[in-house]
Design a protein around this motif. Structure first.
Motif, mmCIF file in Angstrom:
data_model
loop_
_atom_site.group_PDB
_atom_site.id
_atom_site.type_symbol
_atom_site.label_atom_id
_atom_site.label_comp_id
_atom_site.label_asym_id
_atom_site.label_seq_id
_atom_site.Cartn_x
_atom_site.Cartn_y
_atom_site.Cartn_z
ATOM 1 N N MET A 153 0.833 -1.198 0.000
ATOM 2 C CA MET A 153 0.000 0.000 0.000
ATOM 3 C C MET A 153 0.871 1.252 0.000
ATOM 4 O O MET A 153 2.016 1.219 0.411
ATOM 5 N N LYS A 154 0.308 2.312 -0.468
ATOM 6 C CA LYS A 154 0.998 3.593 -0.475
ATOM 7 C C LYS A 154 0.963 4.184 0.934
ATOM 8 O O LYS A 154 -0.014 4.016 1.660
ATOM 9 N N MET A 155 2.021 4.866 1.329
ATOM 10 C CA MET A 155 2.067 5.487 2.651
ATOM 11 C C MET A 155 0.958 6.529 2.759
ATOM 12 O O MET A 155 0.750 7.315 1.835
ATOM 13 N N ARG A 156 0.235 6.497 3.884
ATOM 14 C CA ARG A 156 -0.883 7.421 4.118
ATOM 15 C C ARG A 156 -0.759 8.067 5.475
ATOM 16 O O ARG A 156 -0.353 7.428 6.446
ATOM 17 N N LEU A 157 -1.160 9.328 5.557
ATOM 18 C CA LEU A 157 -1.211 10.079 6.806
ATOM 19 C C LEU A 157 -2.643 10.545 6.989
ATOM 20 O O LEU A 157 -3.245 11.098 6.064
ATOM 21 N N SER A 158 -3.202 10.320 8.184
ATOM 22 C CA SER A 158 -4.589 10.721 8.436
ATOM 23 C C SER A 158 -4.739 11.162 9.888
ATOM 24 O O SER A 158 -3.816 11.033 10.688
ATOM 25 N N SER A 159 -5.924 11.674 10.201
ATOM 26 C CA SER A 159 -6.243 12.077 11.563
ATOM 27 C C SER A 159 -7.698 11.709 11.854
ATOM 28 O O SER A 159 -8.562 11.939 11.011
ATOM 29 N N PRO A 160 -7.967 11.174 13.049
ATOM 30 C CA PRO A 160 -9.361 10.924 13.410
ATOM 31 C C PRO A 160 -10.110 12.220 13.733
ATOM 32 O O PRO A 160 -11.326 12.227 13.852
ATOM 33 N N ALA A 161 -9.381 13.342 13.841
ATOM 34 C CA ALA A 161 -9.988 14.620 14.214
ATOM 35 C C ALA A 161 -10.435 15.462 13.011
ATOM 36 O O ALA A 161 -11.259 16.361 13.162
ATOM 37 N N SER A 166 16.295 20.062 2.557
ATOM 38 C CA SER A 166 17.668 19.872 2.101
ATOM 39 C C SER A 166 18.353 18.718 2.827
ATOM 40 O O SER A 166 19.042 17.903 2.209
ATOM 41 N N VAL A 167 18.140 18.600 4.131
ATOM 42 C CA VAL A 167 18.789 17.556 4.925
ATOM 43 C C VAL A 167 18.179 16.182 4.654
ATOM 44 O O VAL A 167 18.899 15.180 4.599
ATOM 45 N N ILE A 168 16.870 16.116 4.459
ATOM 46 C CA ILE A 168 16.249 14.797 4.281
ATOM 47 C C ILE A 168 16.323 14.273 2.850
ATOM 48 O O ILE A 168 16.207 13.073 2.634
ATOM 49 N N LYS A 169 16.527 15.150 1.899
ATOM 50 C CA LYS A 169 16.481 14.764 0.484
ATOM 51 C C LYS A 169 17.317 13.521 0.157
ATOM 52 O O LYS A 169 16.816 12.600 -0.491
ATOM 53 N N PRO A 170 18.574 13.415 0.614
ATOM 54 C CA PRO A 170 19.359 12.225 0.251
ATOM 55 C C PRO A 170 18.857 10.931 0.907
ATOM 56 O O PRO A 170 19.248 9.842 0.507
ATOM 57 N N ASN A 171 18.020 11.039 1.927
ATOM 58 C CA ASN A 171 17.549 9.873 2.670
ATOM 59 C C ASN A 171 16.063 9.582 2.465
ATOM 60 O O ASN A 171 15.510 8.714 3.122
ATOM 61 N N LEU A 172 15.416 10.304 1.587
ATOM 62 C CA LEU A 172 13.968 10.192 1.407
ATOM 63 C C LEU A 172 13.572 8.935 0.638
ATOM 64 O O LEU A 172 14.092 8.664 -0.435
ATOM 65 N N ILE A 173 12.643 8.169 1.233
ATOM 66 C CA ILE A 173 12.119 6.961 0.592
ATOM 67 C C ILE A 173 10.689 7.209 0.107
ATOM 68 O O ILE A 173 10.333 6.872 -1.009
ATOM 69 N N ALA A 174 9.862 7.796 0.975
ATOM 70 C CA ALA A 174 8.448 8.023 0.638
ATOM 71 C C ALA A 174 7.918 9.153 1.495
ATOM 72 O O ALA A 174 8.531 9.535 2.497
ATOM 73 N N SER A 175 6.760 9.683 1.112
ATOM 74 C CA SER A 175 6.134 10.738 1.907
ATOM 75 C C SER A 175 4.619 10.647 1.779
ATOM 76 O O SER A 175 4.097 10.049 0.845
ATOM 77 N N ALA A 176 3.956 11.241 2.754
ATOM 78 C CA ALA A 176 2.492 11.323 2.739
ATOM 79 C C ALA A 176 2.115 12.659 3.380
ATOM 80 O O ALA A 176 2.850 13.169 4.233
ATOM 81 N N LYS A 177 0.988 13.223 2.951
ATOM 82 C CA LYS A 177 0.604 14.499 3.535
ATOM 83 C C LYS A 177 -0.894 14.590 3.752
ATOM 84 O O LYS A 177 -1.677 13.872 3.147
ATOM 85 N N LEU A 178 -1.230 15.506 4.628
ATOM 86 C CA LEU A 178 -2.616 15.796 4.998
ATOM 87 C C LEU A 178 -2.707 17.311 5.115
ATOM 88 O O LEU A 178 -1.961 17.918 5.882
#
Length: 189
Positions: free
Chosen positions: A33-41, A171-183
């Protein structure tokens, strides 16, 4: 002429297969599955409830509950950031949590400064204090977007200054980034 046409068709087929392979690879890393970010609020596109905004804007500045799933198995840590990209705010950082364990799966409501699971660490926000600083847009500037973004990283620890700017984080995370999710939620006054 026919050979060029055949090569063109083969090129298109190769590109299509390459795209399918990349999508399959990303899904496999995330355990199907694709990485997901959510909130019950709140949900994507909602107005953020008042209790999660700053007192000067009518709220209680309680950090919202957040849940995530589909983190790639190769992730060694997560980074959570909440920021306001509105032209007036200029990527104002509202919350930054580094070195979250990929296994945790959630932050409870009110976790900021009280229940952040080690080895995770909160850094200073753009207001200048450690922890969550909710929305407080200037009156009359319209609705501002508040983006909660979760990054899966290939390193266990990320080092940032105590009060980094949004651009420094990227800039700092770019070389280590695997996946992201946003809300994304909104608030205005």
């Amino acid at each position: 002429m026919k050979r060029k046409s055949n090569l063109k068709i083969l090129g298109k087929i190769f590109f299509f297969l390459y795209c399918v392979l990349i999508l399959f690879y990303e899904e496999t890393l995330a355990g199907g599955m694709k990485m997901r970010l959510s909130s019950p609020a709140f949900k994507e596109g909602d107005t953020i409830p008042l209790k999660y905004v700053m007192p000067a804007a009518g709220g209680q500045n309680i950090s919202p509950p957040l849940k995530w799933e589909g983190v790639p198995s190769t992730a060694k840590s997560l980074l959570l950031i909440c920021y306001d990209p509105h032209p007036v705010a200029k990527n104002w950082v509202h919350w930054l949590v580094i070195n979250l364990s990929p296994q945790d799966g959630e932050l409870q409501e009110g976790a900021s400064t009280k229940k952040i699971p080690p080895p995770a660490k909160e850094l200073k926000n753009s207001y200048g204090f450690v922890g969550y600083g909710g929305p407080q847009p200037p009156p009359g500037t319209g609705k501002h977007p508040y983006i909660f973004e979760l990054y899966a990283l290939s390193t266990e620890r990320i080092n940032l200054p105590d009060k980094p700017k949004y651009e420094e984080v990227l800039s700092v995370i770019k070389p280590n980034l695997i996946a992201s999710a946003k809300l994304t939620v909104y608030f205005g006054r």
